[in-house]
Motif scaffolding. Structure first.
Motif, short mmCIF file in Angstrom:
data_model
loop_
_atom_site.label_atom_id
_atom_site.label_comp_id
_atom_site.label_asym_id
_atom_site.label_seq_id
_atom_site.Cartn_x
_atom_site.Cartn_y
_atom_site.Cartn_z
N GLY A 101 52.53 89.61 26.52
CA GLY A 101 51.30 90.03 27.21
C GLY A 101 50.89 89.06 28.31
O GLY A 101 50.11 89.42 29.18
N SER A 102 51.40 87.83 28.26
CA SER A 102 51.09 86.85 29.32
C SER A 102 52.05 87.05 30.50
O SER A 102 53.11 87.67 30.36
N VAL A 103 51.67 86.51 31.65
CA VAL A 103 52.50 86.74 32.85
C VAL A 103 53.45 85.56 33.15
O VAL A 103 54.30 85.65 34.05
N LEU A 104 53.30 84.45 32.42
CA LEU A 104 53.96 83.22 32.86
C LEU A 104 55.49 83.25 32.73
O LEU A 104 56.21 82.84 33.65
N ALA A 105 56.00 83.74 31.58
CA ALA A 105 57.47 83.74 31.38
C ALA A 105 58.13 84.58 32.46
O ALA A 105 59.15 84.19 33.05
N HIS A 106 57.53 85.75 32.74
CA HIS A 106 58.11 86.63 33.75
C HIS A 106 58.06 85.96 35.13
O HIS A 106 59.03 86.01 35.89
N TYR A 107 56.95 85.31 35.41
CA TYR A 107 56.82 84.62 36.71
C TYR A 107 57.87 83.52 36.82
O TYR A 107 58.50 83.33 37.88
N TRP A 108 58.06 82.77 35.71
CA TRP A 108 59.04 81.67 35.74
C TRP A 108 60.44 82.21 36.07
O TRP A 108 61.17 81.61 36.85
N LYS A 109 60.78 83.40 35.48
CA LYS A 109 62.12 83.95 35.67
C LYS A 109 62.29 84.56 37.06
O LYS A 109 63.36 84.47 37.66
N THR A 110 61.25 85.23 37.58
CA THR A 110 61.43 86.06 38.78
C THR A 110 60.58 85.62 39.97
O THR A 110 60.76 86.13 41.07
N ARG A 111 59.60 84.74 39.74
CA ARG A 111 58.59 84.36 40.75
C ARG A 111 57.77 85.57 41.18
O ARG A 111 57.27 85.67 42.28
N GLU A 112 57.65 86.51 40.26
CA GLU A 112 56.93 87.75 40.55
C GLU A 112 55.75 87.84 39.59
O GLU A 112 55.91 87.62 38.38
N LEU A 113 54.56 88.14 40.12
CA LEU A 113 53.37 88.20 39.28
C LEU A 113 53.15 89.63 38.81
O LEU A 113 52.94 90.52 39.62
N ILE A 114 53.24 89.82 37.47
CA ILE A 114 53.01 91.16 36.93
C ILE A 114 51.59 91.24 36.36
O ILE A 114 50.92 90.22 36.24
N GLU A 115 51.18 92.44 35.98
CA GLU A 115 49.86 92.57 35.35
C GLU A 115 49.96 92.19 33.88
O GLU A 115 50.91 92.59 33.19
N GLY A 116 49.02 91.39 33.41
CA GLY A 116 49.08 90.91 32.03
C GLY A 116 48.50 91.91 31.05
O GLY A 116 47.83 92.86 31.43
N GLY A 117 48.78 91.70 29.77
CA GLY A 117 48.21 92.51 28.70
C GLY A 117 47.39 91.62 27.78
O GLY A 117 47.14 90.45 28.11
N SER A 118 46.98 92.16 26.65
CA SER A 118 46.14 91.32 25.78
C SER A 118 46.95 90.82 24.59
O SER A 118 47.96 91.41 24.20
N TYR A 119 46.52 89.71 24.04
CA TYR A 119 47.16 89.11 22.86
C TYR A 119 46.10 88.28 22.15
O TYR A 119 45.04 87.99 22.73
N ALA A 120 46.39 87.92 20.91
CA ALA A 120 45.34 87.29 20.09
C ALA A 120 45.48 85.78 19.95
O ALA A 120 44.50 85.10 19.65
N VAL A 121 46.69 85.27 20.13
CA VAL A 121 46.85 83.81 19.99
C VAL A 121 46.01 83.13 21.07
O VAL A 121 45.94 83.61 22.20
N GLU A 122 45.32 82.06 20.69
CA GLU A 122 44.34 81.44 21.61
C GLU A 122 44.90 80.20 22.29
O GLU A 122 45.57 79.38 21.66
N GLY A 123 44.59 80.06 23.57
CA GLY A 123 44.89 78.82 24.28
C GLY A 123 46.15 78.87 25.13
O GLY A 123 46.32 78.06 26.03
N VAL A 124 47.04 79.80 24.82
CA VAL A 124 48.29 79.86 25.58
C VAL A 124 48.39 81.19 26.31
O VAL A 124 47.72 82.15 25.96
N GLY A 125 49.27 81.23 27.33
CA GLY A 125 49.43 82.44 28.13
C GLY A 125 48.39 82.52 29.22
O GLY A 125 47.35 81.86 29.15
N GLU A 126 48.69 83.31 30.23
CA GLU A 126 47.80 83.40 31.39
C GLU A 126 47.95 84.75 32.07
O GLU A 126 48.91 85.47 31.84
N GLU A 127 46.96 85.04 32.94
CA GLU A 127 47.05 86.27 33.74
C GLU A 127 47.18 85.94 35.23
O GLU A 127 47.25 86.82 36.07
N GLU A 128 47.14 84.66 35.55
CA GLU A 128 47.43 84.23 36.92
C GLU A 128 48.30 82.98 36.83
O GLU A 128 48.60 82.51 35.74
#
Ligand SMILES: Cc1ncc(COP(=O)(O)O)c(C=O)c1O
Length: 465
Positions: free
Chosen positions: A219-246
């Motif tokens: 649901g976070s955008v970071l892994a995808h951005y790291w692989k492709t340098r492309e910013l996708i739209e994020g989703g929701s997740y419950a784990v706190e403190g990690v992941g991002e939407e920008e």
């Protein structure tokens, strides 16, 4: 336990801030994951004084802002946080005499929000499910409050180079020294990216063969951005403190060699396994880091060493990761088949409370209000007399009656429907059509089941099998 040699004891300190950093490192017991043959080391960052790794950046960002003149005596710190930076900054502000406002999204645990208030911070809670461009997004709200407040300074951890630098200067050097320079792989999730980027940068300079592996929630955008340098739209997740939407500027993609993605369920169940198998009581993102570390480590030889961090403490998640009701209601534990479920499967394991007929009405009022078990069964000699009469209690309080000497035997009414845990769950939904709550009997003990409880717990039923 052995006596600590005098040379290793901490000297007496004049300020809690001296206790930031210098956290222990513990080896994961061999056999914790039978498929992992290599050494796995855990850096216990929850041993920092406010309970998380963020104490390091809170202190460093404040010290740098003082040096540069951005934060002046009598000033106010304003920060957006998933909780831990807010707690770290609230502690630093209390220790150094600054005012502070913390802006936090409402998905974060109630324990974290309460703790930040405990340090005397002003807390602004914002909706979690709004896009990053929305004016109610917690980053936007923090920026606005900072701009509109005289003497305010906004650390802006997501884009502040001192965040990353704190980990480069302090966390990384400790890890490197504790490992005597032998570290082959480092695994960590990113929220702001400060941890993985600061430590990763240091390791690339001092242990160039060390692989740095990022972790991202589904649901976070970071892994995808790291692989492709492309910013996708994020989703929701419950784990706190990690992941991002920008993409935070504190996150340095150039030091990361690989990225893994982990879901909420694996994160939470791993944190619980760690607590039960080792005694290490850490938060959801620690389970997330460890789940990724073990998946990665299964492909490593026995002589390899992997390090990960456990960012915060389990006590901040008693209402979530360590609450069976929360896990069951959100389907992180196996659901129960709707064909065979009983009323017991819908009941919560929250503390059951009962009153004895000889308790005072004052005690009954306190139990009804604080324990949130309603209705409260009234028991005498193992026999159910009825339920605490809240209507009468309100009337007594309204008329100023002294309830300290009145007994519950003068303040109960007949019990509503009493069902048995073994009855089919449909009996509870039928009864709750006409009643706000029912009592559920399990042997000699009783618990309550309200319509509100039902609304949450019906999500546990699996109608597909
Ligand atoms: C519990 C928890 N784990 C991990 C992280 C990620 O750390 P970083 O922001 O340095 O990437 C955070 C950050 O807020 C956190 O609160």
């Amino acid at each position: 336990m052995e006596v600590t040699p005098i040379s290793k004891l901490q000297p007496i300190s004049s300020n809690i801030l001296d206790a930031v950093g210098n956290t222990p490192m513990v080896r994961l017991p061999a056999g914790f994951d039978p498929e992992v043959k290599c050494e796995v080391l855990l850096k216990l960052e929850f041993m920092n004084p406010s309970g998380s790794i963020k104490d390091r950046i809170a202190l460093h960002m404040v010290r740098q802002a003082e040096k540069s003149g951005k934060l002046k005596k009598g000033g106010r710190i304003v920060e957006c946080s998933s909780g831990n930076t807010g707690a770290g900054l609230a502690m630093v502000a209390a220790a150094l005499g600054y005012d502070i406002t913390v802006v936090i999204p409402d998905k974060m645990s109630s324990e974290k929000i309460a703790a930040i208030r405990g340090w005397g911070a002003d807390v602004v809670v914002t909706p979690a499910n709004v896009g990053i461009e929305d004016r109610m997004h917690y980053t936007k709200v923090a920026g606005r409050i900072a701009a509109e407040t005289e003497g305010a300074w906004w650390p802006d951890q997501y884009h502040n180079p001192d965040n990353t630098d704190a980990h480069y200067q302090f966390t990384a050097t400790e890890i490197f020294a504790q490992c005597d320079g032998k570290i082959d792989h480092f695994v960590a999730g990113a929220g702001t990216g400060g941890t993985i980027s600061g430590i990763g940068r240091y390791l690339k300079e001092h242990a160039p063969n060390c692989k740095v592996v990022g972790v991202d929630p589904v649901g976070s955008v970071l892994a995808h951005y790291w692989k492709t340098r492309e910013l996708i739209e994020g989703g929701s997740y419950a784990v706190e403190g990690v992941g991002e939407e920008e993409v935070p500027r504190a996150w340095d993609v150039s030091v990361i060699d690989d990225y893994l993605v982990v879901n909420d369920q694996d994160s939470f169940l791993m944190a619980r396994k760690l607590a039960r198998a080792t005694g290490i009581f850490a938060g959801g993102s620690s389970g997330f880091n460890l789940a990724a570390t073990l998946r990665y480590a299964r492909n490593l030889p026995a002589d390899a060493r992997v390090v990960t961090v456990l960012p915060d403490y389990g006590k901040a998640y008693l209402s979530k990761v360590y609450n069976d009701d929360y896990l069951r209601d959100n389907n992180y534990l196996d659901g129960v088949s709707a064909n065979s479920a009983t009323i017991g499967d819908l009941c919560s394991i929250k503390n059951t409370a009962t009153l004895s007929a000889n308790d005072t009405v004052t005690w009954g009022i306190r139990q009804a209000g604080e324990r949130q078990v309603r209705p409260l069964p009234v028991i005498e000699n193992d026999i159910l007399l009825g339920i605490f009469d809240e209507g009468k209690a309100i009337q007594l309080l309204t008329t100023g009656t002294d309830t300290t000497s009145m007994l519950v035997r003068e303040c109960y009414i007949d019990a509503p429907i009493v069902l048995d845990v073994a009855q089919p769950w449909q009996d509870a939904t039928a009864a709750l059509n006409n009643h706000d709550s029912v009592l559920v009997k399990d042997g000699n003990s009783y618990s309550s089941l309200s319509r509100n409880d039902l609304l949450r717990s019906l999500t546990r039923l699996n109608h597909k099998n």
